[in-house]
Motif scaffolding. Sequence first.
Motif, PDB file in Angstrom:
ATOM      1  N   LEU A 178       0.826  -1.203   0.000  1.00 20.86           N
ATOM      2  CA  LEU A 178       0.000   0.000   0.000  1.00 20.86           C
ATOM      3  C   LEU A 178       0.864   1.258   0.000  1.00 20.86           C
ATOM      4  CD1 LEU A 178      -2.809   1.240   0.130  1.00 20.86           C
ATOM      5  CD2 LEU A 178      -2.722   1.048   2.618  1.00 20.86           C
ATOM      6  N   ASP A 179       1.953   1.235   0.756  1.00 27.33           N
ATOM      7  CA  ASP A 179       2.860   2.384   0.762  1.00 27.33           C
ATOM      8  C   ASP A 179       3.486   2.590  -0.614  1.00 27.33           C
ATOM      9  OD1 ASP A 179       4.496   4.438   2.260  1.00 27.33           O
ATOM     10  OD2 ASP A 179       6.096   3.148   1.509  1.00 27.33           O
ATOM     11  N   MET A 180       3.881   1.508  -1.271  1.00 30.97           N
ATOM     12  CA  MET A 180       4.475   1.626  -2.599  1.00 30.97           C
ATOM     13  C   MET A 180       3.447   2.113  -3.617  1.00 30.97           C
ATOM     14  SD  MET A 180       6.866  -1.815  -2.653  1.00 30.97           S
ATOM     15  CE  MET A 180       7.634  -1.393  -4.217  1.00 30.97           C
ATOM     16  N   ALA A 181       2.200   1.631  -3.495  1.00 32.88           N
ATOM     17  CA  ALA A 181       1.162   2.060  -4.433  1.00 32.88           C
ATOM     18  C   ALA A 181       0.851   3.534  -4.267  1.00 32.88           C
ATOM     19  CB  ALA A 181      -0.105   1.219  -4.237  1.00 32.88           C
ATOM     20  N   LEU A 182       0.744   3.991  -3.004  1.00 33.86           N
ATOM     21  CA  LEU A 182       0.471   5.402  -2.752  1.00 33.86           C
ATOM     22  C   LEU A 182       1.639   6.279  -3.163  1.00 33.86           C
ATOM     23  CD1 LEU A 182      -1.305   5.139   0.729  1.00 33.86           C
ATOM     24  CD2 LEU A 182      -2.365   5.563  -1.492  1.00 33.86           C
ATOM     25  N   GLU A 199       6.622 -14.397   1.367  1.00 30.35           N
ATOM     26  CA  GLU A 199       6.048 -15.670   0.949  1.00 30.35           C
ATOM     27  C   GLU A 199       4.533 -15.556   1.124  1.00 30.35           C
ATOM     28  OE1 GLU A 199       6.406 -19.262  -0.832  1.00 30.35           O
ATOM     29  OE2 GLU A 199       8.115 -18.039  -0.214  1.00 30.35           O
ATOM     30  N   LEU A 200       3.813 -15.257   0.047  1.00 27.38           N
ATOM     31  CA  LEU A 200       2.384 -14.975   0.119  1.00 27.38           C
ATOM     32  C   LEU A 200       1.605 -16.047  -0.630  1.00 27.38           C
ATOM     33  CD1 LEU A 200       2.562 -11.154  -0.635  1.00 27.38           C
ATOM     34  CD2 LEU A 200       2.356 -12.249   1.595  1.00 27.38           C
ATOM     35  N   PRO A 201       0.456 -16.445  -0.079  1.00 30.24           N
ATOM     36  CA  PRO A 201      -0.341 -17.475  -0.764  1.00 30.24           C
ATOM     37  C   PRO A 201      -1.002 -16.974  -2.048  1.00 30.24           C
ATOM     38  CG  PRO A 201      -1.488 -16.670   1.181  1.00 30.24           C
ATOM     39  CD  PRO A 201      -0.120 -16.071   1.222  1.00 30.24           C
ATOM     40  N   ASP A 202      -1.390 -15.677  -2.075  1.00 30.76           N
ATOM     41  CA  ASP A 202      -2.067 -15.131  -3.256  1.00 30.76           C
ATOM     42  C   ASP A 202      -1.620 -13.688  -3.430  1.00 30.76           C
ATOM     43  OD1 ASP A 202      -3.671 -14.530  -5.372  1.00 30.76           O
ATOM     44  OD2 ASP A 202      -5.546 -15.198  -4.452  1.00 30.76           O
ATOM     45  N   ARG A 203      -0.493 -13.508  -4.059  1.00 31.10           N
ATOM     46  CA  ARG A 203       0.085 -12.173  -4.208  1.00 31.10           C
ATOM     47  C   ARG A 203      -0.768 -11.307  -5.148  1.00 31.10           C
ATOM     48  NH1 ARG A 203       4.491 -13.875  -5.673  1.00 31.10           N
ATOM     49  NH2 ARG A 203       4.550 -13.338  -7.885  1.00 31.10           N
ATOM     50  N   ALA A 204      -1.325 -11.908  -6.179  1.00 34.21           N
ATOM     51  CA  ALA A 204      -2.121 -11.148  -7.144  1.00 34.21           C
ATOM     52  C   ALA A 204      -3.373 -10.560  -6.485  1.00 34.21           C
ATOM     53  CB  ALA A 204      -2.525 -12.030  -8.326  1.00 34.21           C
ATOM     54  N   ALA A 205      -4.044 -11.345  -5.625  1.00 38.17           N
ATOM     55  CA  ALA A 205      -5.235 -10.839  -4.942  1.00 38.17           C
ATOM     56  C   ALA A 205      -4.875  -9.689  -4.009  1.00 38.17           C
ATOM     57  CB  ALA A 205      -5.912 -11.967  -4.157  1.00 38.17           C
ATOM     58  N   LEU A 206      -3.755  -9.808  -3.325  1.00 36.52           N
ATOM     59  CA  LEU A 206      -3.314  -8.730  -2.432  1.00 36.52           C
ATOM     60  C   LEU A 206      -3.048  -7.457  -3.238  1.00 36.52           C
ATOM     61  CD1 LEU A 206      -0.996  -8.996   0.593  1.00 36.52           C
ATOM     62  CD2 LEU A 206      -0.511  -7.253  -1.110  1.00 36.52           C
ATOM     63  N   LEU A 207      -2.400  -7.599  -4.396  1.00 35.85           N
ATOM     64  CA  LEU A 207      -2.120  -6.424  -5.224  1.00 35.85           C
ATOM     65  C   LEU A 207      -3.412  -5.814  -5.764  1.00 35.85           C
ATOM     66  CD1 LEU A 207       1.027  -7.687  -7.168  1.00 35.85           C
ATOM     67  CD2 LEU A 207       0.958  -5.875  -5.458  1.00 35.85           C
ATOM     68  N   ASP A 208      -4.376  -6.659  -6.132  1.00 37.14           N
ATOM     69  CA  ASP A 208      -5.664  -6.130  -6.593  1.00 37.14           C
ATOM     70  C   ASP A 208      -6.319  -5.292  -5.507  1.00 37.14           C
ATOM     71  OD1 ASP A 208      -5.341  -7.378  -9.018  1.00 37.14           O
ATOM     72  OD2 ASP A 208      -6.521  -9.147  -8.474  1.00 37.14           O
ATOM     73  N   GLU A 209      -6.327  -5.803  -4.291  1.00 42.35           N
ATOM     74  CA  GLU A 209      -6.957  -5.093  -3.184  1.00 42.35           C
ATOM     75  C   GLU A 209      -6.240  -3.778  -2.883  1.00 42.35           C
ATOM     76  OE1 GLU A 209      -7.718  -5.715   1.617  1.00 42.35           O
ATOM     77  OE2 GLU A 209      -7.088  -7.411   0.357  1.00 42.35           O
ATOM     78  N   VAL A 210      -4.908  -3.833  -2.854  1.00 39.42           N
ATOM     79  CA  VAL A 210      -4.133  -2.641  -2.495  1.00 39.42           C
ATOM     80  C   VAL A 210      -4.276  -1.560  -3.556  1.00 39.42           C
ATOM     81  CG1 VAL A 210      -1.781  -1.790  -2.251  1.00 39.42           C
ATOM     82  CG2 VAL A 210      -2.489  -3.830  -1.012  1.00 39.42           C
ATOM     83  N   TYR A 211      -4.138  -1.909  -4.838  1.00 35.58           N
ATOM     84  CA  TYR A 211      -4.185  -0.894  -5.883  1.00 35.58           C
ATOM     85  C   TYR A 211      -5.612  -0.369  -6.087  1.00 35.58           C
ATOM     86  CZ  TYR A 211       0.694  -0.905  -7.185  1.00 35.58           C
ATOM     87  OH  TYR A 211       2.059  -0.728  -7.187  1.00 35.58           O
ATOM     88  N   ALA A 212      -6.606  -1.189  -5.770  1.00 36.08           N
ATOM     89  CA  ALA A 212      -7.989  -0.691  -5.819  1.00 36.08           C
ATOM     90  C   ALA A 212      -8.211   0.331  -4.702  1.00 36.08           C
ATOM     91  CB  ALA A 212      -8.973  -1.854  -5.679  1.00 36.08           C
ATOM     92  N   ALA A 213      -7.677   0.047  -3.515  1.00 36.14           N
ATOM     93  CA  ALA A 213      -7.815   0.999  -2.401  1.00 36.14           C
ATOM     94  C   ALA A 213      -7.037   2.274  -2.673  1.00 36.14           C
ATOM     95  CB  ALA A 213      -7.341   0.362  -1.102  1.00 36.14           C
ATOM     96  N   ALA A 214      -5.898   2.167  -3.378  1.00 35.19           N
ATOM     97  CA  ALA A 214      -5.078   3.337  -3.669  1.00 35.19           C
ATOM     98  C   ALA A 214      -5.581   4.106  -4.875  1.00 35.19           C
ATOM     99  CB  ALA A 214      -3.632   2.918  -3.892  1.00 35.19           C
ATOM    100  N   GLY A 215      -6.602   3.590  -5.538  1.00 33.49           N
ATOM    101  CA  GLY A 215      -7.152   4.298  -6.685  1.00 33.49           C
ATOM    102  C   GLY A 215      -6.376   4.054  -7.953  1.00 33.49           C
ATOM    103  N   GLY A 216      -5.570   3.009  -7.993  1.00 30.90           N
ATOM    104  CA  GLY A 216      -4.789   2.705  -9.197  1.00 30.90           C
ATOM    105  C   GLY A 216      -5.184   1.411  -9.817  1.00 30.90           C
TER     106      GLY A 216
END
Length: 216
Positions: A178-182, A199-216
């Motif tokens: 989130l910090d990197m996206a902002l 080591e993340l189970p679903d990195r793509a889902a986390l990125l979708d959530e973070v960039y959606a929250a950041a408006g990107g």
Amino acid sequence: MRDDFPSNRRGYDPAAVDAHLDRIADEVDEMRRQAAAPAPLSAQAGEQVKTIVEAAERGAQEIRDAAQAEAREHVAHVTAAADRLRERIEQMERDMTQLIIDLREGADRLHGDLDELQAGTDELSTARGAAPAAPAPAPPAASDAEAPAAPPESTAPAPPAPSAPKNGDSAAARIVALDMALSGTSREETDRYLAANYELPDRAALLDEVYAAAGG
């Protein structure tokens, strides 16, 4: 009934009775002609005005009923829309509250991990600084016969230090992403950083959530 006819020796005068009956017949005929004659213009106009007024009253009542029904339907639609909007706002508030709680917990765990890492680094630096230096070799003792030289010790290179294990804390990874996206970091670069350090189970889902929250 008239009974004042002139009389004679035989009773009422027939001529007077006949004249009276003729007058009655004339009056009855006149009344019949008046009843059969059309109503005067004023009476006809009054009936038309009455009909128009009654029709106008019925039309006005129908308009009032339709307006009330439309108003009730509009109020019901607005109320339903307001209820849906309120539910959505409440859900967003709950999601935001949960996100803040998760971020705080992740930040606390990240601070704890950083403190442990710093403490381990300090201990390692202290241990390296306190290690005793190796003593210098003593000169060989003089002897009549020179002893055979000992075979050189093996100087094989030490194995490389194992790389640091990846962090499996999803909350900490979410905070970092989130910090990197902002900060304007691209999704691809953030993805590469997370892949290298977490080591993340679903990195793509986390990125979708973070960039959606950041408006990107």
